[in-house]
Scaffold this motif. Structure first.
Motif, PDB file in Angstrom:
ATOM      1  N   SER A 196     -27.610 -11.614  20.899  1.00  0.00           N
ATOM      2  CA  SER A 196     -29.045 -11.483  21.136  1.00  0.00           C
ATOM      3  C   SER A 196     -29.873 -12.365  20.213  1.00  0.00           C
ATOM      4  O   SER A 196     -31.038 -12.650  20.496  1.00  0.00           O
ATOM      5  N   SER A 197     -29.289 -12.796  19.093  1.00  0.00           N
ATOM      6  CA  SER A 197     -30.016 -13.685  18.190  1.00  0.00           C
ATOM      7  C   SER A 197     -29.025 -14.474  17.341  1.00  0.00           C
ATOM      8  O   SER A 197     -27.828 -14.163  17.318  1.00  0.00           O
ATOM      9  N   GLY A 198     -29.556 -15.495  16.675  1.00  0.00           N
ATOM     10  CA  GLY A 198     -28.705 -16.263  15.778  1.00  0.00           C
ATOM     11  C   GLY A 198     -28.255 -17.599  16.329  1.00  0.00           C
ATOM     12  O   GLY A 198     -28.622 -18.002  17.437  1.00  0.00           O
ATOM     13  N   GLU A 199     -27.445 -18.294  15.528  1.00  0.00           N
ATOM     14  CA  GLU A 199     -26.980 -19.643  15.843  1.00  0.00           C
ATOM     15  C   GLU A 199     -25.911 -19.686  16.916  1.00  0.00           C
ATOM     16  O   GLU A 199     -25.801 -20.649  17.660  1.00  0.00           O
ATOM     17  N   ASP A 200     -25.075 -18.649  16.981  1.00  0.00           N
ATOM     18  CA  ASP A 200     -23.903 -18.672  17.868  1.00  0.00           C
ATOM     19  C   ASP A 200     -24.179 -17.955  19.171  1.00  0.00           C
ATOM     20  O   ASP A 200     -24.805 -16.881  19.193  1.00  0.00           O
ATOM     21  N   LEU A 201     -23.671 -18.528  20.257  1.00  0.00           N
ATOM     22  CA  LEU A 201     -23.805 -17.870  21.555  1.00  0.00           C
ATOM     23  C   LEU A 201     -22.864 -16.681  21.639  1.00  0.00           C
ATOM     24  O   LEU A 201     -23.202 -15.635  22.200  1.00  0.00           O
ATOM     25  N   HIS A 202     -21.645 -16.822  21.083  1.00  0.00           N
ATOM     26  CA  HIS A 202     -20.621 -15.785  21.182  1.00  0.00           C
ATOM     27  C   HIS A 202     -20.353 -15.139  19.832  1.00  0.00           C
ATOM     28  O   HIS A 202     -20.485 -15.778  18.794  1.00  0.00           O
ATOM     29  N   ARG A 203     -19.934 -13.891  19.872  1.00  0.00           N
ATOM     30  CA  ARG A 203     -19.360 -13.207  18.716  1.00  0.00           C
ATOM     31  C   ARG A 203     -18.024 -12.635  19.184  1.00  0.00           C
ATOM     32  O   ARG A 203     -17.936 -11.479  19.616  1.00  0.00           O
TER      33      ARG A 203
END
Length: 404
Positions: free
Chosen positions: A192-199
């Protein structure tokens, strides 16, 4: 610690915790004891080898740690050590065969907890992730996450929750469990936020835990549907971003990069599940994902069938995100004008009216219709509203491509 040892500890953690909570009934103390046992195993097993009965080893160590904790607390010693003295003095700890993973999931998804607390407690107690890992995944300080988990445990205790769930609560609580697993997966698949599309740690844990629920409830169609949905969706992950992290939409993805073993497993699972009864929302979403994954190219996608499934899903479980996806399918079948008309109803829905996805879908359909000026404005609006940097960069690049 080797990957094999780590994965084995994560698999066994909820089983061990379930044994202790069923026997002693104290979530906090039991979870602390299990964490100490897991730490001991992480330090010993890589060098000494995994024991013949790893589950029994962990239960034995955790019970002994728990007894040490009881002895060190005078109040608990008076209240509890006498009750459990046989466990203290015995050289061997009784190792039950029963797997309480599902009941532990039910406990972590207690209705008195907020959604955020359910997510955190599930990942900690059942998923085996550390507080630091969960905090990193949800982009909150570790101290904040630790307080959230602590409050969740206190609330469960205050609510008088027991490990033996009344039979009449099974169905309702299972829906909460599946929703929590679905939310964990979605946050991992599109952060939902941050640099990465995936976790990936979140999608992996959500899928693993859903497998466990499916193993325990193999005849439940919605559990099977959710597992199939996760497999069919996560199979596309290698193609969703370019090496520089740029987002690649479904229609432009290199399908040769999709994980075909996951596609095959997901298709097989949903194909076997659908004929068994009226389909629920997870089964319908899995069926839609299967149609996408089985298409040789974006142009070969069976959009009329997808539209029919979304229309059925809208009757079974109506919500604005279903309407949003239905508008895309309708645009592909009946033209962008039809899809845009369907979106108008969402402008007044406070759950989605200011969501970036509504603006992004409207932009896409306006672009399809040839109205590049309005499409550009909608892409820019969507970019301002999202907190995901990969999505923001993609939306701004779409807007820039429509200039001139």
């Amino acid at each position: 610690m080797s990957v094999d040892v780590e994965s084995e500890l994560r698999r066994l953690a909820p089983q061990v915790l379930g044994v202790l909570i069923r026997r002693y009934g104290q979530f906090d103390a039991c979870e602390d004891a299990v964490q100490e046992a897991l730490l001991a195993a992480a330090m010993q097993w890589p060098g000494e080898g995994v024991p013949d009965n790893p589950r029994g080893w962990l239960i034995t160590v955790a019970v002994r740690r728990l007894m040490d904790q009881f002895r060190s607390d005078d109040a608990r010693r008076r209240r509890e050590v006498a009750v459990h003295v046989s466990h203290e003095t015995s050289d061997t700890v009784d190792i039950p065969d029963k797997d309480d993973t599902l009941l532990l999931l039910f406990l972590c998804c207690h209705p008195s907890l907020s959604s955020a607390s359910q997510l955190a407690l599930t990942l900690r107690a059942v998923g085996g992730l550390t507080t630091a890992q969960i905090a990193h995944a949800f982009l909150v300080p570790e101290s904040t996450l630790a307080q959230r988990i602590s409050r969740a445990k206190q609330r469960i205790r205050s609510a008088g929750a027991t490990f033996d769930l009344p039979p009449d609560e099974h169905a309702g609580r299972l829906q909460v469990v599946l929703q929590v697993l679905y939310l964990i997966f979605n946050e991992g698949y599109t952060a939902s936020s941050g640099e990465d599309l995936h976790r990936p740690e979140l999608t992996t844990e959500a899928t693993r835990l859903t497998r466990e629920v499916h193993r325990l409830l193999p005849d439940d169609g919605e559990v099977a549907g959710l597992l199939a949905l996760m497999l069919l969706t996560d199979a596309r992950r290698p193609a969703r971003t370019r090496p520089d992290g740029t987002l690649v939409p479904l229609a432009a993805q290199d399908r040769g990069l999709w994980i075909r073993s996951m596609v095959a497993e997901g298709v097989d699972l949903i194909t076997r599940t659908l004929p068994k009864g009226p389909p629920g929302p997870y089964q319908l979403q899995a069926a839609i994902a299967a149609i996408h994954d089985e298409a040789a190219s974006a142009a070969d996608t069976d959009w009329p069938q997808i539209l029919a499934l979304y229309q059925l899903l809208d009757r079974v479980a109506p919500n604005p995100m279903v309407t949003l996806n239905q508008a895309v399918a309708m645009a592909m079948v009946q033209g962008p004008a039809a899809g845009l008309r369907l979106l108008e109803a969402l402008d007044a829905d406070e759950r989605l009216a200011r969501h970036h996805r509504l603006a992004a879908v409207r932009a896409h359909l306006l672009e399809m219709s040839g109205d590049t000026a309005k499409a550009r404005e909608a892409y820019e609006l969507a970019a301002r509203r999202t907190t995901s940097l990969p999505e923001q960069r993609y939306l701004l690049s779409k807007a820039a491509s429509l200039h001139g």
